[in-house]
Scaffold this motif. Structure first.
Motif, mmCIF file in Angstrom:
data_model
loop_
_atom_site.group_PDB
_atom_site.id
_atom_site.type_symbol
_atom_site.label_atom_id
_atom_site.label_comp_id
_atom_site.label_asym_id
_atom_site.label_seq_id
_atom_site.Cartn_x
_atom_site.Cartn_y
_atom_site.Cartn_z
ATOM 1 N N LYS A 465 1.792 0.635 14.285
ATOM 2 C CA LYS A 465 1.695 1.977 15.157
ATOM 3 C C LYS A 465 -0.616 2.052 14.442
ATOM 4 C CE LYS A 465 1.344 6.752 13.642
ATOM 5 N NZ LYS A 465 1.495 7.130 12.779
ATOM 6 N N CYS A 510 16.521 2.291 19.849
ATOM 7 C CA CYS A 510 15.081 2.452 18.383
ATOM 8 C C CYS A 510 14.567 1.598 19.010
ATOM 9 C CB CYS A 510 15.691 1.874 17.461
ATOM 10 S SG CYS A 510 16.853 2.539 16.627
ATOM 11 N N CYS A 513 10.528 1.890 21.060
ATOM 12 C CA CYS A 513 9.841 1.647 20.617
ATOM 13 C C CYS A 513 9.472 0.594 20.093
ATOM 14 C CB CYS A 513 9.378 3.448 19.848
ATOM 15 S SG CYS A 513 9.401 4.354 20.430
ATOM 16 N N HIS A 514 9.987 0.632 18.470
ATOM 17 C CA HIS A 514 9.808 -0.548 17.894
ATOM 18 C C HIS A 514 9.827 -1.762 18.381
ATOM 19 C CE1 HIS A 514 9.847 1.835 14.127
ATOM 20 N NE2 HIS A 514 11.043 3.072 14.919
#
Ligand code: HEC
Ligand code: HEC
Length: 636
Positions: A465, A510, A513-514
């Protein structure tokens, strides 16, 4: 008032998405598809006589709606991007479709915003933040006293900096604290010989009355404090304060200090106000306002006598003179304040002095040694200063064959530098890095690796991130609520963080995004939570392979840096957004992204040198011009 939105967020979609093939397709996303998207997921609630939130979407979607309903579109952009609309639990678009939609909205909004050319944008009134206040008083009184600790902390505005006008209003608490600080500073200064010589430049003597001496002092002090020539009326106000104090029987010293305290809490000192432009067209800023913008950008303090003299002679707007001043100011040690303030807020490393505390049992080298903590914290700042001081390429921030380190830092990094730094070399020095040192660029620095870790373990998610946000300027959307913490979902057997995250990514929700965040962080797993090199995690060999959804593969930090260097345009754009936002002291709007385009091109043409960025920011229209009076809009 036009509602403002943060460009870094708006530009953000682009890579977070470009990870997939979404971008290429987005160019083909037509207005008809946009309308279909709204029809499918939104219109049920947002139409008719009383649409949800008063927002009727049935007329939106046509090409001209971006001009007439720009505000609505920017809200739509934000809510859809953050997965807040359609509301949870309702049929929602796939993440690819969502991205196609917001990329299309973004591009249309930007095209619309740039259609009528570059404009300066707002230049709001702003208070000096506490660091600026402290530095300004330092320069005004030649007094080295850190007043900033006495003052309330400032929040961060649009681009994430605490010099943004949005947050710099004056509350009653501020007023009281600033008054206390002013008193303290003047009382100290009056007792210090060097300081007195700087500001108490006259004394009542045989030929000088106290009133005359006070006038001489104020005539020199006021223009410096207000950063412009003063009116006779200004002088009268503060002379009257002096006289009043004298009448109550106070000494000359007490009375002049009383008047000067009045100056230091006056709005003309505390606020950076610029004379309004009464015309409807944009115009060049007056020279004094330009001097002030320049000095608060590059020094975080008031203009010095040379800048004020250039302003007085009306020559500061001359491009050659302006560039010469930028170079001079960057050479001055005061530019360290700019570098520190900018770098620590951009990268988030200021948190090292606040809420980042690596576990003391696991990381005693860090936790038990304040010198190491200081060395870690200042490394990125000093590295950036080295780049600026020598006008090096900004791409060194992504990877470099040198760094700045102290002896302790060198030890923490296990760096084998020849010749070794001398024993006395406690102060940071430039080191040419040996091959395979893993310490080139920001990503090899403990500061960055620690702020994106938890106290006890690394977090590939936080590091991924951080790269998406601070380096590429493409932050991932915020996580959905109620995601269980990593530890909570583990059994008793030790797992590497990677194993835990792999389980999560098996879930497609999930993974949306991940799968884009985590691989970037996996590549940095060779660095522990304080950035020391390691080859094992929980007794198993560290696995540093990462693969992005578009198939880009890398293993370990060096190949990751190669991938980031391929995305250097995004990096430079992000850095430009940050630098321009910092220089202007406000959040950027979509309109500013046209200016940013121009600056990025300029920096690319100049081999990414640091000065080309800073000069282009200073020469930009928003920095040197001011908008005219904006006619009231009748359309909503
Ligand atoms: C189930 C009904 C429903 C659907 C479907 C829905 N919305 Fe909303 N929307 C609401 C409600 C209720 C609000 C007000 C509460 C809030 O702001 O969250 C709202 C608020 C908004 C706002 C904020 C308006 C403002 O002035 O702040 C925007 C923008 C928005 N919706 C856009 C959309 C878009 C775009 C879609 C489709 C992708 C959509 N909505 C789908 C019910 C809905
Ligand atoms: C909309 C994007 C998105 C989705 C969908 C998403 N996450 Fe996340 N997740 C994030 C972001 C961004 C963070 C980093 C949050 C922060 O800054 O603290 C995060 C953090 C986490 C963390 C904390 C990691 C750490 O090292 O502390 C876990 C665990 C996690 N997510 C699991 C999940 C799971 C399980 C799902 C599916 C149920 C999921 N996430 C869905 C974006 C997302």
């Amino acid at each position: 008032m036009e509602r403002l939105y943060n460009t870094s967020l708006l530009v953000a979609s682009v890579v977070f998405l470009s990870a997939s093939a979404a971008l290429a397709e987005a160019r083909n996303f037509s207005p008809a598809e946009g309308q279909k998207f709204l029809q499918t997921y939104c219109i049920a609630c947002h139409q008719g006589k009383s649409p949800a939130a008063g927002l009727n979407l049935s007329q939106l979607g046509a090409a001209d709606s971006f001009r007439d309903h720009g505000q609505d579109w920017s809200k739509i952009y934000t809510r859809v991007r953050n997965s807040e609309m359609p509301p949870r639990g309702l049929p929602a678009p796939s993440s690819d479709r969502r991205e196609l939609f917001i990329t299309w909205v973004h591009d249309a909004l930007k095209t619309e915003a740039c259609a009528d050319g570059i404009t300066p944008g707002r230049a709001p009134l702003r208070r000096l933040n506490r660091t600026e206040y402290s530095a300004t008083v330092r320069d005004l009184l030649d007094l080295h006293l850190d007043l900033s600790r006495m003052l309330p902390a400032d929040g961060a505005g649009g681009e994430g900096f605490d010099n943004a006008a949005e947050t710099l209003f004056l509350s009653p608490i501020h007023a009281e604290k600033y008054l206390e600080a002013a008193k303290l500073a003047l009382d100290f200064a009056a007792k210090d010989k060097r300081s007195r010589a700087k500001f108490l430049i006259a004394v009542p003597g045989p030929d000088t009355t106290p009133h005359q001496a006070a006038r001489t002092i104020l005539e020199s002090f006021l223009p410096r404090a207000f950063r412009r020539p003063i009116d006779p009326a200004d002088l009268q106000v503060y002379l009257a304060l002096f006289d009043t104090s004298r009448k109550t029987g106070q000494s000359f010293d007490e009375s002049i200090l009383f008047a000067l305290k009045g100056v230091l809490v006056s709005p003309q000192f505390l606020f950076r106000a610029e004379p309004q432009n009464p015309a409807s067209e944009a115009r060049l800023l007056d020279d004094y306002s330009l001097a002030t913008r320049l000095s608060y950008f590059l020094w975080g303090s008031e203009p010095d006598s040379l800048l004020l003299a250039l302003a007085e002679s009306g020559r500061l707007q001359d491009p050659e003179i302006l560039k010469g001043q930028v170079a001079r100011m960057l050479r001055n040690t005061k530019s360290f304040d700019f570098v520190q303030s900018f770098v620590e807020q951009w990268l988030g490393t200021r948190a090292l002095a606040q809420n980042i505390h690596p576990d003391a049992k696991l990381f005693p080298v860090y936790a038990a040694d304040e010198e190491v903590q200081g060395d870690v914290r200042y490394q990125p700042v000093l590295f950036f200063r080295e780049i600026v001081a020598n006008d090096l390429s900004l791409l060194n921030l992504l990877d470099s064959n040198f760094t700045i380190a102290t002896r302790k830092l060198q030890k923490l990094y296990g760096l084998d530098v020849k010749p070794p730094l001398a024993d006395k070399a406690e102060s940071p020095q430039r080191i040419e890095l040996p091959p395979n040192s893993h310490r080139g660029g920001l990503l090899g620095m403990s500061a960055v690796l620690a702020i994106s870790s938890h106290p006890q373990r690394t977090s590939p998610v936080l590091r991924g991130k951080w790269i998406l946000d601070s380096i590429l300027g493409t932050p991932p959307p915020p996580p959905p609520p109620n995601v269980p913490a990593l530890e909570a979902s583990v059994g008793p057997t030790p797992h590497t963080v990677r194993e835990l995250l792999t389980q999560h990514r098996a879930n497609p929700v999930c993974a949306s995004c991940h799968s884009r965040i985590d691989p970037l962080g996996f590549a940095l797993e060779n660095y522990d939570a304080i950035g020391q090199w390691r080859t094992q995690d929980s007794g198993k060999p560290v696995d540093t392979q990462g693969e992005l959804p578009d198939g880009t593969k890398f293993e370990g930090p060096e190949p990751l840096k190669v991938v980031l260097l391929e995305k250097k345009q995004l990096f430079i754009r992000n850095l430009t957004n940050k630098m321009l936002g910092y220089a202007l002291g406000r959040g950027l709007t979509l309109k500013d992204s046209c200016v940013v385009d121009g600056i990025v091109t300029e920096v690319e043409k100049n081999n990414y040198t640091a000065h080309s960025l800073i000069n282009a920011v200073v020469m930009s229209m928003p920095f040197r011009y001011q908008s005219g009076v904006v006619p009231l809009r009748t359309k909503r």
